[in-house]
Design a protein around this motif. Structure first.
Motif, PDB file in Angstrom:
ATOM      1  N   ILE A  72       0.867  -1.183   0.000  1.00  0.00           N
ATOM      2  CA  ILE A  72       0.000   0.000   0.000  1.00  0.00           C
ATOM      3  C   ILE A  72       0.897   1.223   0.000  1.00  0.00           C
ATOM      4  CG2 ILE A  72      -1.767   1.258   1.284  1.00  0.00           C
ATOM      5  CD1 ILE A  72      -2.665  -1.464   2.425  1.00  0.00           C
ATOM      6  N   GLN A  73       0.565   2.214  -0.810  1.00  0.00           N
ATOM      7  CA  GLN A  73       1.381   3.423  -0.903  1.00  0.00           C
ATOM      8  C   GLN A  73       1.566   4.058   0.468  1.00  0.00           C
ATOM      9  OE1 GLN A  73      -0.539   6.056  -3.634  1.00  0.00           O
ATOM     10  NE2 GLN A  73      -0.096   4.779  -5.409  1.00  0.00           N
ATOM     11  N   VAL A  74       2.724   4.638   0.688  1.00  0.00           N
ATOM     12  CA  VAL A  74       3.053   5.265   1.963  1.00  0.00           C
ATOM     13  C   VAL A  74       2.147   6.473   2.227  1.00  0.00           C
ATOM     14  CG1 VAL A  74       4.907   6.353   3.287  1.00  0.00           C
ATOM     15  CG2 VAL A  74       5.420   4.467   1.751  1.00  0.00           C
ATOM     16  N   ALA A  75       1.669   7.132   1.175  1.00  0.00           N
ATOM     17  CA  ALA A  75       0.816   8.304   1.333  1.00  0.00           C
ATOM     18  C   ALA A  75      -0.558   7.955   1.918  1.00  0.00           C
ATOM     19  CB  ALA A  75       0.640   9.008  -0.008  1.00  0.00           C
ATOM     20  N   ILE A  76      -0.948   6.681   1.870  1.00  0.00           N
ATOM     21  CA  ILE A  76      -2.234   6.244   2.419  1.00  0.00           C
ATOM     22  C   ILE A  76      -2.020   5.821   3.861  1.00  0.00           C
ATOM     23  CG2 ILE A  76      -4.102   4.558   2.230  1.00  0.00           C
ATOM     24  CD1 ILE A  76      -3.481   4.442  -0.779  1.00  0.00           C
ATOM     25  N   PHE A  77      -2.761   6.443   4.792  1.00  0.00           N
ATOM     26  CA  PHE A  77      -2.593   6.126   6.205  1.00  0.00           C
ATOM     27  C   PHE A  77      -3.175   4.751   6.515  1.00  0.00           C
ATOM     28  CE2 PHE A  77      -4.330   5.913  10.493  1.00  0.00           C
ATOM     29  CZ  PHE A  77      -3.161   6.036  11.216  1.00  0.00           C
ATOM     30  N   CYS A  78      -2.350   3.904   7.100  1.00  0.00           N
ATOM     31  CA  CYS A  78      -2.771   2.582   7.560  1.00  0.00           C
ATOM     32  C   CYS A  78      -2.173   2.343   8.933  1.00  0.00           C
ATOM     33  CB  CYS A  78      -2.276   1.486   6.631  1.00  0.00           C
ATOM     34  SG  CYS A  78      -2.976   1.529   4.990  1.00  0.00           S
ATOM     35  N   GLU A  79      -3.001   1.890   9.856  1.00  0.00           N
ATOM     36  CA  GLU A  79      -2.489   1.501  11.171  1.00  0.00           C
ATOM     37  C   GLU A  79      -1.578   0.289  10.990  1.00  0.00           C
ATOM     38  OE1 GLU A  79      -2.965   2.769  14.196  1.00  0.00           O
ATOM     39  OE2 GLU A  79      -4.575   4.197  13.811  1.00  0.00           O
ATOM     40  N   PRO A  80      -0.511   0.196  11.776  1.00  0.00           N
ATOM     41  CA  PRO A  80       0.314  -1.014  11.716  1.00  0.00           C
ATOM     42  C   PRO A  80      -0.438  -2.193  12.340  1.00  0.00           C
ATOM     43  CG  PRO A  80       1.117   0.453  13.413  1.00  0.00           C
ATOM     44  CD  PRO A  80       0.016   1.177  12.699  1.00  0.00           C
ATOM     45  N   CYS A  81      -0.006  -3.395  12.037  1.00  0.00           N
ATOM     46  CA  CYS A  81      -0.629  -4.596  12.597  1.00  0.00           C
ATOM     47  C   CYS A  81      -0.570  -4.524  14.118  1.00  0.00           C
ATOM     48  CB  CYS A  81       0.099  -5.843  12.093  1.00  0.00           C
ATOM     49  SG  CYS A  81      -0.525  -7.381  12.802  1.00  0.00           S
ATOM     50  N   ILE A  82      -1.678  -4.783  14.771  1.00  0.00           N
ATOM     51  CA  ILE A  82      -1.753  -4.677  16.221  1.00  0.00           C
ATOM     52  C   ILE A  82      -0.928  -5.771  16.906  1.00  0.00           C
ATOM     53  CG2 ILE A  82      -3.803  -6.096  16.604  1.00  0.00           C
ATOM     54  CD1 ILE A  82      -4.736  -3.740  18.483  1.00  0.00           C
ATOM     55  N   LYS A 137      -9.786   0.264  11.787  1.00  0.00           N
ATOM     56  CA  LYS A 137     -10.692   0.122  12.929  1.00  0.00           C
ATOM     57  C   LYS A 137     -10.270  -1.037  13.830  1.00  0.00           C
ATOM     58  CE  LYS A 137     -15.205  -1.623  13.505  1.00  0.00           C
ATOM     59  NZ  LYS A 137     -16.486  -1.902  12.895  1.00  0.00           N
ATOM     60  N   HIS A 138      -9.876  -2.157  13.250  1.00  0.00           N
ATOM     61  CA  HIS A 138      -9.518  -3.342  14.031  1.00  0.00           C
ATOM     62  C   HIS A 138      -8.075  -3.346  14.513  1.00  0.00           C
ATOM     63  CE1 HIS A 138     -13.277  -4.863  12.287  1.00  0.00           C
ATOM     64  NE2 HIS A 138     -13.320  -5.566  13.411  1.00  0.00           N
ATOM     65  N   ASN A 139      -7.246  -2.442  14.027  1.00  0.00           N
ATOM     66  CA  ASN A 139      -5.841  -2.411  14.424  1.00  0.00           C
ATOM     67  C   ASN A 139      -5.465  -1.121  15.129  1.00  0.00           C
ATOM     68  OD1 ASN A 139      -4.345  -4.915  13.353  1.00  0.00           O
ATOM     69  ND2 ASN A 139      -5.745  -4.341  11.727  1.00  0.00           N
ATOM     70  N   HIS A 140      -6.462  -0.362  15.559  1.00  0.00           N
ATOM     71  CA  HIS A 140      -6.207   0.888  16.275  1.00  0.00           C
ATOM     72  C   HIS A 140      -5.773   0.590  17.706  1.00  0.00           C
ATOM     73  CE1 HIS A 140      -6.552   5.063  17.386  1.00  0.00           C
ATOM     74  NE2 HIS A 140      -7.276   4.699  18.430  1.00  0.00           N
ATOM     75  N   ARG A 141      -4.666   1.184  18.116  1.00  0.00           N
ATOM     76  CA  ARG A 141      -4.179   1.010  19.485  1.00  0.00           C
ATOM     77  C   ARG A 141      -4.630   2.186  20.335  1.00  0.00           C
ATOM     78  NH1 ARG A 141       0.616  -2.568  19.850  1.00  0.00           N
ATOM     79  NH2 ARG A 141       0.982  -3.287  17.750  1.00  0.00           N
ATOM     80  N   ASP A 142      -5.069   1.893  21.540  1.00  0.00           N
ATOM     81  CA  ASP A 142      -5.436   2.933  22.489  1.00  0.00           C
ATOM     82  C   ASP A 142      -4.141   3.519  23.040  1.00  0.00           C
ATOM     83  OD1 ASP A 142      -6.522   4.580  24.368  1.00  0.00           O
ATOM     84  OD2 ASP A 142      -7.682   3.033  25.378  1.00  0.00           O
ATOM     85  N   PRO A 143      -3.901   4.811  22.890  1.00  0.00           N
ATOM     86  CA  PRO A 143      -2.621   5.386  23.332  1.00  0.00           C
ATOM     87  C   PRO A 143      -2.417   5.328  24.845  1.00  0.00           C
ATOM     88  CG  PRO A 143      -4.120   7.113  22.625  1.00  0.00           C
ATOM     89  CD  PRO A 143      -4.772   5.798  22.293  1.00  0.00           C
ATOM     90  N   ASP A 144      -3.478   5.152  25.624  1.00  0.00           N
ATOM     91  CA  ASP A 144      -3.351   5.110  27.077  1.00  0.00           C
ATOM     92  C   ASP A 144      -2.966   3.731  27.598  1.00  0.00           C
ATOM     93  OD1 ASP A 144      -4.055   7.771  27.182  1.00  0.00           O
ATOM     94  OD2 ASP A 144      -6.176   7.337  27.465  1.00  0.00           O
ATOM     95  N   TYR A 173      -4.719 -10.480  11.687  1.00  0.00           N
ATOM     96  CA  TYR A 173      -6.025  -9.990  11.219  1.00  0.00           C
ATOM     97  C   TYR A 173      -6.014  -9.679   9.723  1.00  0.00           C
ATOM     98  CZ  TYR A 173     -10.213  -7.282  10.613  1.00  0.00           C
ATOM     99  OH  TYR A 173     -11.416  -6.833  10.159  1.00  0.00           O
ATOM    100  N   GLN A 174      -7.114 -10.015   9.060  1.00  0.00           N
ATOM    101  CA  GLN A 174      -7.326  -9.609   7.676  1.00  0.00           C
ATOM    102  C   GLN A 174      -8.780  -9.217   7.499  1.00  0.00           C
ATOM    103  OE1 GLN A 174      -6.071 -13.007   5.460  1.00  0.00           O
ATOM    104  NE2 GLN A 174      -8.065 -13.984   5.513  1.00  0.00           N
ATOM    105  N   THR A 175      -9.021  -8.302   6.583  1.00  0.00           N
ATOM    106  CA  THR A 175     -10.382  -7.840   6.337  1.00  0.00           C
ATOM    107  C   THR A 175     -11.165  -8.909   5.594  1.00  0.00           C
ATOM    108  OG1 THR A 175      -9.752  -6.795   4.250  1.00  0.00           O
ATOM    109  CG2 THR A 175      -9.647  -5.417   6.231  1.00  0.00           C
ATOM    110  N   PRO A 176     -12.493  -8.854   5.656  1.00  0.00           N
ATOM    111  CA  PRO A 176     -13.294  -9.813   4.874  1.00  0.00           C
ATOM    112  C   PRO A 176     -13.051  -9.607   3.377  1.00  0.00           C
ATOM    113  CG  PRO A 176     -14.664  -8.644   6.478  1.00  0.00           C
ATOM    114  CD  PRO A 176     -13.316  -7.991   6.488  1.00  0.00           C
ATOM    115  N   PRO A 177     -13.116 -10.668   2.571  1.00  0.00           N
ATOM    116  CA  PRO A 177     -12.916 -10.524   1.121  1.00  0.00           C
ATOM    117  C   PRO A 177     -13.961  -9.596   0.507  1.00  0.00           C
ATOM    118  CG  PRO A 177     -12.857 -12.828   1.763  1.00  0.00           C
ATOM    119  CD  PRO A 177     -13.299 -12.059   2.967  1.00  0.00           C
TER     120      PRO A 177
END
Length: 75
Positions: free
Chosen positions: A7-17, A57-64, A43-47
């Motif tokens: 995926i292009q670096v310009a597209i924001f993607c959360e890293p794998c949790i 959404k599924h790989n977002h880390r809570d900063p706290d 984790y992988q998204t549904p096909p």
């Protein structure tokens, strides 16, 4: 499309949790999935269409919460 596509670096993607690697786009039975670039068992998204919002959404880390205490039971 045998190899996953980066995926292009310009597209924001959360890293794998689990491992922290950047996701890739892979094809499964004619549909696309967003999955961990290091391990297909994480984790992988549904096909379907490329769904980076679902991945984020599924790989977002809570900063706290630190990674070492994330899965501890409370109480």
């Amino acid at each position: 499309m045998n190899k996953p596509t980066k995926i292009q670096v310009a597209i924001f993607c959360e890293p794998c949790i689990i491992c922290g690697s950047r996701p890739v786009i892979a094809q499964a039975k004619g549909k696309f999935i967003v999955r961990c670039g290091a391990n297909a068992d994480h984790y992988q998204t549904p096909p379907g269409l490329v769904d980076i919002a679902n991945w984020n959404k599924h790989n977002h880390r809570d900063p706290d919460i630190t990674p070492s205490t994330r899965y501890l039971k409370h109480g």
